[in-house]
Design a protein around this motif. Sequence first.
Motif, mmCIF file in Angstrom:
data_model
loop_
_atom_site.group_PDB
_atom_site.id
_atom_site.type_symbol
_atom_site.label_atom_id
_atom_site.label_comp_id
_atom_site.label_asym_id
_atom_site.label_seq_id
_atom_site.Cartn_x
_atom_site.Cartn_y
_atom_site.Cartn_z
ATOM 1 N N LEU A 60 0.828 -1.201 0.000
ATOM 2 C CA LEU A 60 0.000 0.000 0.000
ATOM 3 C C LEU A 60 0.865 1.254 0.000
ATOM 4 O O LEU A 60 0.602 2.215 -0.739
ATOM 5 N N LEU A 61 1.914 1.268 0.822
ATOM 6 C CA LEU A 61 2.819 2.421 0.849
ATOM 7 C C LEU A 61 3.532 2.595 -0.481
ATOM 8 O O LEU A 61 3.725 3.721 -0.958
ATOM 9 N N TYR A 62 3.910 1.485 -1.097
ATOM 10 C CA TYR A 62 4.541 1.543 -2.416
ATOM 11 C C TYR A 62 3.572 2.130 -3.439
ATOM 12 O O TYR A 62 3.957 2.955 -4.274
ATOM 13 N N LEU A 63 2.314 1.727 -3.380
ATOM 14 C CA LEU A 63 1.292 2.246 -4.288
ATOM 15 C C LEU A 63 1.160 3.751 -4.155
ATOM 16 O O LEU A 63 1.084 4.484 -5.153
ATOM 17 N N PHE A 64 1.159 4.253 -2.938
ATOM 18 C CA PHE A 64 1.045 5.695 -2.709
ATOM 19 C C PHE A 64 2.257 6.457 -3.241
ATOM 20 O O PHE A 64 2.119 7.553 -3.811
ATOM 21 N N HIS A 65 3.440 5.911 -3.040
ATOM 22 C CA HIS A 65 4.654 6.679 -3.337
ATOM 23 C C HIS A 65 5.216 6.431 -4.736
ATOM 24 O O HIS A 65 5.861 7.312 -5.310
ATOM 25 N N ALA A 66 4.954 5.249 -5.295
ATOM 26 C CA ALA A 66 5.431 4.963 -6.648
ATOM 27 C C ALA A 66 4.333 5.151 -7.691
ATOM 28 O O ALA A 66 4.600 5.112 -8.890
ATOM 29 N N ASN A 67 3.107 5.346 -7.223
ATOM 30 C CA ASN A 67 1.957 5.544 -8.111
ATOM 31 C C ASN A 67 1.683 4.353 -9.017
ATOM 32 O O ASN A 67 1.160 4.508 -10.130
ATOM 33 N N LYS A 68 2.050 3.171 -8.562
ATOM 34 C CA LYS A 68 1.707 1.954 -9.288
ATOM 35 C C LYS A 68 1.651 0.804 -8.302
ATOM 36 O O LYS A 68 2.280 0.836 -7.244
ATOM 37 N N ALA A 69 0.863 -0.210 -8.683
ATOM 38 C CA ALA A 69 0.645 -1.341 -7.785
ATOM 39 C C ALA A 69 1.646 -2.452 -8.054
ATOM 40 O O ALA A 69 1.948 -2.759 -9.205
ATOM 41 N N LEU A 70 2.151 -3.054 -6.978
ATOM 42 C CA LEU A 70 3.013 -4.225 -7.129
ATOM 43 C C LEU A 70 2.196 -5.430 -7.576
ATOM 44 O O LEU A 70 2.654 -6.236 -8.388
ATOM 45 N N ARG A 71 1.005 -5.549 -7.018
ATOM 46 C CA ARG A 71 0.071 -6.586 -7.452
ATOM 47 C C ARG A 71 -1.261 -5.902 -7.734
ATOM 48 O O ARG A 71 -1.287 -4.898 -8.414
ATOM 49 N N SER A 72 -2.346 -6.437 -7.242
ATOM 50 C CA SER A 72 -3.636 -5.791 -7.453
ATOM 51 C C SER A 72 -3.764 -4.562 -6.554
ATOM 52 O O SER A 72 -3.360 -4.602 -5.379
ATOM 53 N N PRO A 73 -4.356 -3.469 -7.061
ATOM 54 C CA PRO A 73 -4.610 -2.300 -6.215
ATOM 55 C C PRO A 73 -5.868 -2.463 -5.370
ATOM 56 O O PRO A 73 -6.203 -1.572 -4.587
ATOM 57 N N PHE A 74 -6.552 -3.585 -5.528
ATOM 58 C CA PHE A 74 -7.785 -3.822 -4.783
ATOM 59 C C PHE A 74 -7.507 -4.890 -3.717
ATOM 60 O O PHE A 74 -7.207 -6.036 -4.028
ATOM 61 N N PHE A 75 -7.592 -4.442 -2.466
ATOM 62 C CA PHE A 75 -7.231 -5.276 -1.325
ATOM 63 C C PHE A 75 -8.479 -5.924 -0.736
ATOM 64 O O PHE A 75 -9.439 -5.221 -0.394
ATOM 65 N N TYR A 76 -8.440 -7.232 -0.560
ATOM 66 C CA TYR A 76 -9.595 -7.949 -0.011
ATOM 67 C C TYR A 76 -9.977 -7.406 1.365
ATOM 68 O O TYR A 76 -11.154 -7.209 1.668
ATOM 69 N N LYS A 77 -8.991 -7.133 2.198
ATOM 70 C CA LYS A 77 -9.284 -6.698 3.570
ATOM 71 C C LYS A 77 -9.803 -5.262 3.625
ATOM 72 O O LYS A 77 -10.474 -4.879 4.588
ATOM 73 N N LEU A 78 -9.507 -4.489 2.624
ATOM 74 C CA LEU A 78 -10.021 -3.115 2.584
ATOM 75 C C LEU A 78 -11.368 -3.041 1.865
ATOM 76 O O LEU A 78 -12.159 -2.133 2.133
#
Length: 260
Positions: free
Chosen positions: A102-120
């Motif tokens: 999630l932190l990587y998504l915010f700071h790199a502006n891209k997802a390592l895997r899916s941007p949709f998190f089951y727990k969220l």
Amino acid sequence: MSRINLYVHYDAVTNYFMTRGITLKTIDFNRQYLPQNIILADAPEEFGRFDVQTDFKILRNQTEVLDYFELCQKEGRRMSNWIDFDSIEMMHQLTPVEISELLYLFHANKALRSPFFYKLQNNYVYLTMSNGLNKTYYRHMSHFYGRFARSLSEHVANMINENIHWLTRRKKIVQPIPINLVEELSPLFMSGLKIDFRQAIKEIDAWSIPLYIIEDELTYLTRNFDRKDAVGQIIYQESGSQWRIENLNQELEDKTEETQ
């Protein structure tokens, strides 16, 4: 008033829209999908609170979310990167690896895997890019259509009213383009669509806005092209407030042949 060319590029693999000139307003959200809570990558001091367990800055409940969105809209503030989530309890179950993603998504502006998190159970991820564009992940692609329709109508209204003095004439209101016409345009979103307001022309009471495919060549956003290279036009007729789209058939046929 300077005109802004709009840009839409849809990535079908990860469900994100890269856009320019498409603003985020709370009126665009279907009430069912208005974020319940959001995690903020950054935000003014007067907004949000830090969650003790995760150290995320969050807005907890729809009232706080609406207040933040509407203040950014009213004051023209740069909105923080954010992701929505359903419940604090499930958010607290994120693993260290998921928090890192999630932190990587915010700071790199891209997802390592899916941007949709089951727990969220998130429906969106909103990211502000350094190049002035916005990147928004949508769990449901159709949720973008209303936002696009409203933004497009606002730009058309600004264009129509650009030479009207506020003391002498009432500004004209433009109703959003019908969603079925947005759906007609949507296959072109995957190719990087430029909606060229700078080259829009008016004939009698109808405005013609040319459409160009520029893929991810962002330098083409402000460059004028020969109108014969347009893949179609959006037409707005002031009398009767009528919208239509012209000359898209050949481009769509070409895209169909490429996928066969």
